[in-house]
Design an enzyme around this catalytic site. Sequence first.
Site, PDB file in Angstrom:
ATOM      1  CD  GLU A  12      -3.081  -0.278   0.025  1.00 10.89           C
ATOM      2  OE1 GLU A  12      -3.030   0.055  -1.180  1.00 10.89           O
ATOM      3  OE2 GLU A  12      -3.756  -1.229   0.439  1.00 10.89           O
TER       4      GLU A  12
ATOM      5  CG  ASP B 218       0.478   3.080  -6.514  1.00 10.28           C
ATOM      6  OD1 ASP B 218       0.750   3.862  -5.569  1.00 10.28           O
ATOM      7  OD2 ASP B 218      -0.620   3.083  -7.109  1.00 10.28           O
TER       8      ASP B 218
ATOM      9  CB  SER C 168     -24.478   6.888 -14.947  1.00  9.06           C
ATOM     10  OG  SER C 168     -25.163   7.412 -13.835  1.00  9.06           O
TER      11      SER C 168
ATOM     12  N   GLY D  23     -16.915   5.077  -2.865  1.00  6.03           N
ATOM     13  CA  GLY D  23     -16.517   5.592  -1.550  1.00  6.03           C
ATOM     14  C   GLY D  23     -16.057   4.506  -0.588  1.00  6.03           C
TER      15      GLY D  23
ATOM     16  CG  LEU E 292     -13.960  -1.775  -2.279  1.00  7.61           C
ATOM     17  CD1 LEU E 292     -15.259  -2.572  -2.217  1.00  7.61           C
ATOM     18  CD2 LEU E 292     -12.799  -2.632  -1.776  1.00  7.61           C
ATOM     19  CB  SER E 293     -10.312   0.958  -7.404  1.00 11.04           C
ATOM     20  OG  SER E 293      -9.128   1.457  -6.927  1.00 11.04           O
TER      21      SER E 293
ATOM     22  CB  SER F 161     -12.289   6.622  -9.593  1.00  4.05           C
ATOM     23  OG  SER F 161     -11.267   6.189  -8.741  1.00  4.05           O
TER      24      SER F 161
ATOM     25  CD  GLU G 293      -8.150   8.622 -10.221  1.00  4.46           C
ATOM     26  OE1 GLU G 293      -8.480   7.640 -10.913  1.00  4.46           O
ATOM     27  OE2 GLU G 293      -8.340   8.687  -9.001  1.00  4.46           O
TER      28      GLU G 293
ATOM     29  CG  ASP H  88      -6.232   2.019  -7.420  1.00  3.02           C
ATOM     30  OD1 ASP H  88      -5.605   1.165  -6.780  1.00  3.02           O
ATOM     31  OD2 ASP H  88      -6.601   3.104  -6.929  1.00  3.02           O
TER      32      ASP H  88
HETATM   33  C1  GLA Z   1      -5.169   4.870  -4.050  1.00  5.38           C
HETATM   34  C2  GLA Z   1      -4.400   5.235  -5.316  1.00  5.38           C
HETATM   35  C3  GLA Z   1      -3.396   4.146  -5.694  1.00  5.38           C
HETATM   36  C4  GLA Z   1      -2.522   3.749  -4.505  1.00  5.38           C
HETATM   37  C5  GLA Z   1      -3.365   3.496  -3.279  1.00  5.38           C
HETATM   38  C6  GLA Z   1      -2.530   3.255  -2.053  1.00  5.38           C
HETATM   39  O1  GLA Z   1      -5.995   3.765  -4.276  1.00  5.38           O
HETATM   40  O2  GLA Z   1      -5.303   5.418  -6.385  1.00  5.38           O
HETATM   41  O3  GLA Z   1      -2.618   4.579  -6.780  1.00  5.38           O
HETATM   42  O4  GLA Z   1      -1.532   4.697  -4.267  1.00  5.38           O
HETATM   43  O5  GLA Z   1      -4.253   4.572  -2.999  1.00  5.38           O
HETATM   44  O6  GLA Z   1      -1.807   2.097  -2.193  1.00  5.38           O
END
Ligand code: GLA
Length: 377
Positions: free
Chosen positions: A31, A34, A65, A116, A119-120, A122, A154, A166
């Site tokens: 975490e 990246d 949407s 929110g 869990l990505s 976006s 992004e 992500d």
């Molecule tokens: C968010 C960012 C990722 C990564 C994580 C932390 O999800 O979008 O690029 O940096 O935080 O690991």
Amino acid sequence: MNSLSRHFEELYGRKPEVIAEAPGRVNLIGEHIDYSEGFVLPFAIADRTYAAIAKRDDGLVRIASQQRRERIFSIDIKDVKPGSAGDWEKYVLGVIWSLEVSSGFDIFIDGHVPAGAGLSSSAALECSVAFALNHLCNLNKSLTDLARATQRAENDYVGMPCGIMDQSVSLMAAAGSALLLDCRDLSTELIPFDVASAGMELLIIDTAAHHALVDGGYAERRASCESAAQKLQVKSMRELNLKDLEAGKERLTETEYIRARHAVTEIARVLDAVVALRTSDFLKLGSLINQSHNSLRDDYTVSCPELDCAVDASLGAGALGSRMVGGGFGGSAIALVKVSDIDNVKNAVLQAFERAHYKKPRFFTSLPSAGAQLTDY
Ligand code: GLA
């Protein structure tokens, strides 16, 4: 006719030419490294976002949407540049901008990744649109190209200085495996991740917390690593080891030092976790997950009371390992739990949240799923 096509046709009076889907993610370990050119070990979850698209020849880009059907956002392709109008639509516009496509489009999105929750959602949105456009406009971009393009969307269009994890996992994941991603060159290796056959489950706990620090806090962490790298004359944290960090400690502020310590130790933990997975050593994996959380909480300071509460309650009820995932300051935690302990862990977390007067957490679980693909959903 399938449902997304039908909704598209109801809205725009024509059929979509392409539909693509892309998943959200959970990160097993690795975490906040990246953007320090580290290794990360995420997997795609089953929940995904769908993008249905057809070209227009009048230069108009229209976006709607399933979740917000009351509005159709409209913009001329010439005005698609950073600073443009748009709310969530900016994630879509950013991808159009970074892929440099010049036609107009009708776009309909159906998002099933919980927003929110860390869990990505976006990245799932960006990658579903990028994958669809790549096909529709014959761009012939590789998955690596698409990962870089969606990250640029992004960073430079939405204005969030995220790393590449992500988007990469949303595009490159495979069912049944976690994705070992080298964020330096985006090379990957699939690491089989089958907790079920070992009688375990990876529980995802959405704390429902979202603290205001999210955006500024993320940028500040990233900046600390970059200034530490500069002072220690390395390109990134990836090139540092603990010995060199200790030797250079005097040149860093205390904050830079502890941020760098997280990055250096976390990169090592990812590689240890790969060995643990390969040898089905789930006790070791659990312990690495715990060390990751402690480092994120104490050195990187990106946890929050709700995440710590979820982690402590899970561990107290028998989880082998538990940690916050994603950017932090809210969102989700994961817990590696024996199937026989799942109910105990969920109850312990629910009770701890109730005692602390936090919002009610939600529980998910997901097997590692496939990355982006075309679909006829
Ligand atoms: C968010 C960012 C990722 C990564 C994580 C932390 O999800 O979008 O690029 O940096 O935080 O690991």
